[in-house]
Design an enzyme around this catalytic site. Structure first.
Site, PDB file in Angstrom:
ATOM      1  N   GLU A 110      49.349  14.915  93.716  1.00 16.72           N
ATOM      2  CA  GLU A 110      50.347  14.359  92.805  1.00 16.72           C
ATOM      3  C   GLU A 110      49.967  14.716  91.364  1.00 16.72           C
ATOM      4  O   GLU A 110      48.775  14.754  91.029  1.00 16.72           O
ATOM      5  CB  GLU A 110      50.340  12.843  93.069  1.00 16.72           C
ATOM      6  CG  GLU A 110      51.053  11.920  92.154  1.00 16.72           C
ATOM      7  CD  GLU A 110      52.561  11.965  92.224  1.00 16.72           C
ATOM      8  OE1 GLU A 110      53.123  13.049  92.027  1.00 16.72           O
ATOM      9  OE2 GLU A 110      53.167  10.893  92.397  1.00 16.72           O
ATOM     10  N   PHE A 163      53.293   9.334  77.042  1.00 14.94           N
ATOM     11  CA  PHE A 163      54.099  10.246  77.854  1.00 14.94           C
ATOM     12  C   PHE A 163      53.590  11.667  77.645  1.00 14.94           C
ATOM     13  O   PHE A 163      53.462  12.134  76.513  1.00 14.94           O
ATOM     14  CB  PHE A 163      55.581  10.156  77.474  1.00 14.94           C
ATOM     15  CG  PHE A 163      56.454  10.844  78.488  1.00 14.94           C
ATOM     16  CD1 PHE A 163      56.831  10.188  79.648  1.00 14.94           C
ATOM     17  CD2 PHE A 163      56.864  12.158  78.294  1.00 14.94           C
ATOM     18  CE1 PHE A 163      57.597  10.822  80.608  1.00 14.94           C
ATOM     19  CE2 PHE A 163      57.633  12.803  79.253  1.00 14.94           C
ATOM     20  CZ  PHE A 163      58.007  12.130  80.403  1.00 14.94           C
TER      21      PHE A 163
HETATM   22  P1  IMP Z   1      55.370   6.650  89.585  1.00 12.40           P
HETATM   23  O1  IMP Z   1      56.172   6.638  90.856  1.00 12.40           O
HETATM   24  O2  IMP Z   1      55.837   5.606  88.603  1.00 12.40           O
HETATM   25  O3  IMP Z   1      53.872   6.601  89.786  1.00 12.40           O
HETATM   26  O4  IMP Z   1      55.727   7.957  88.805  1.00 12.40           O
HETATM   27  C1  IMP Z   1      55.487   9.165  89.286  1.00 12.40           C
HETATM   28  C2  IMP Z   1      56.361  10.242  88.665  1.00 12.40           C
HETATM   29  O5  IMP Z   1      56.939   9.883  87.398  1.00 12.40           O
HETATM   30  C3  IMP Z   1      55.470  11.408  88.400  1.00 12.40           C
HETATM   31  O6  IMP Z   1      55.312  12.209  89.550  1.00 12.40           O
HETATM   32  C4  IMP Z   1      56.217  12.096  87.283  1.00 12.40           C
HETATM   33  O7  IMP Z   1      57.228  12.942  87.795  1.00 12.40           O
HETATM   34  C5  IMP Z   1      56.874  10.979  86.502  1.00 12.40           C
HETATM   35  N1  IMP Z   1      56.059  10.606  85.321  1.00 12.40           N
HETATM   36  C6  IMP Z   1      55.383   9.464  85.118  1.00 12.40           C
HETATM   37  N2  IMP Z   1      54.725   9.473  83.936  1.00 12.40           N
HETATM   38  C7  IMP Z   1      54.988  10.676  83.369  1.00 12.40           C
HETATM   39  C8  IMP Z   1      54.577  11.315  82.136  1.00 12.40           C
HETATM   40  O8  IMP Z   1      53.825  10.793  81.292  1.00 12.40           O
HETATM   41  N3  IMP Z   1      55.074  12.569  81.926  1.00 12.40           N
HETATM   42  C9  IMP Z   1      55.890  13.212  82.804  1.00 12.40           C
HETATM   43  N4  IMP Z   1      56.285  12.663  83.968  1.00 12.40           N
HETATM   44  C10 IMP Z   1      55.832  11.404  84.249  1.00 12.40           C
END
Ligand code: IMP
Ligand code: MG
Length: 204
Positions: A110, A163
């Site tokens: 991931e 971000f």
């Molecule tokens: P989660 O399901 O909230 O853990 O988020 C996972 C997905 O959100 C990642 O695989 C990314 O595609 C996106 N994401 C979360 N934080 C960021 C970031 O800081 N930059 C770019 N994409 C992010």
């Protein structure tokens, strides 16, 4: 002879600005090599499948797989945690039906663990498919944002709550092809009506 631009043109786009480099290319590559050696030692006698979560995991998986000196295989699943341009809080998985992982040791690769929701969903889907073992390798990990605590066996870098883009990570599909990880600040004025009010920290 081609002219070399004085500034990397990948970094210029009106939707926002790259504030600073968080992890440079050399540091990234070194850490990926370390992770690869660690994984190779842990999975020496196993039947390893690297499961790349698309699209963000594409560069990390390509480099990590080459840093693991084992006869592994690579599979792909697409995970999206949004509907249209709004964050939905739901994770949509594609291409999981054709996966043949019965009796195999699956390592999910991931790009970033943010809230952890994507991992909860994929874990449940894979557990039902009879893998011999399941584990997670995340390049980046935002501990402060974790809403769904999840055991991540291999972590490249724990990062602050910002971000980021680059090395596979995007903002609105841009900046994936930067060779380093940068902190990104979106330009509020360039957002369309559907994007307004949405935090860049919400999974795009
Ligand atoms: P989660 O399901 O909230 O853990 O988020 C996972 C997905 O959100 C990642 O695989 C990314 O595609 C996106 N994401 C979360 N934080 C960021 C970031 O800081 N930059 C770019 N994409 C992010
Ligand atoms: Mg994304």
């Amino acid at each position: 002879m081609t002219m070399t631009p004085s500034r990397d043109r990948r970094s210029t786009h009106p939707i926002g600005r790259l504030e600073r480099t968080l992890i440079d290319e050399i540091t990234l590559n070194e850490r990926v090599r370390e992770l690869g050696a660690e994984i190779a030692a842990d999975y020496a006698e196993r039947d390893l499948v690297l499961l790349c979560l698309l699209k963000g995991g594409i560069y990390f998986t390509a480099d990590l797989s080459r840093a693991i000196d084992l006869p592994l295989t690579v599979e792909f699943v697409r995970a999206r945690s949004y509907a249209g341009t709004e964050s939905s809080g739901e994770v949509k998985l594609s291409w999981i039906d054709g996966l043949e992982i019965d009796g195999r040791d699956v390592l999910i690769v991931e790009d970033i663990v943010d809230t952890g929701l994507t991992l909860v969903e994929i874990w449940d889907a894979l557990e039902a498919r009879g893998a011999a073992s399941l584990a997670i390798c995340a390049l980046l990990y935002k501990e402060k944002r974790l809403a769904h605590p999840f055991p991540v066996r291999y972590i490249g870098f724990a990062i602050e709550d910002v971000f980021v883009v680059g090395y596979g990570l995007d903002y609105d599909e841009r900046f994936r092809n930067l060779p380093h990880i940068a902190v990104f600040q979106p330009d509020e004025s360039s957002r369309g009506p559907s994007r307004q009010g949405r935090s860049p920290l919400s999974p795009p």
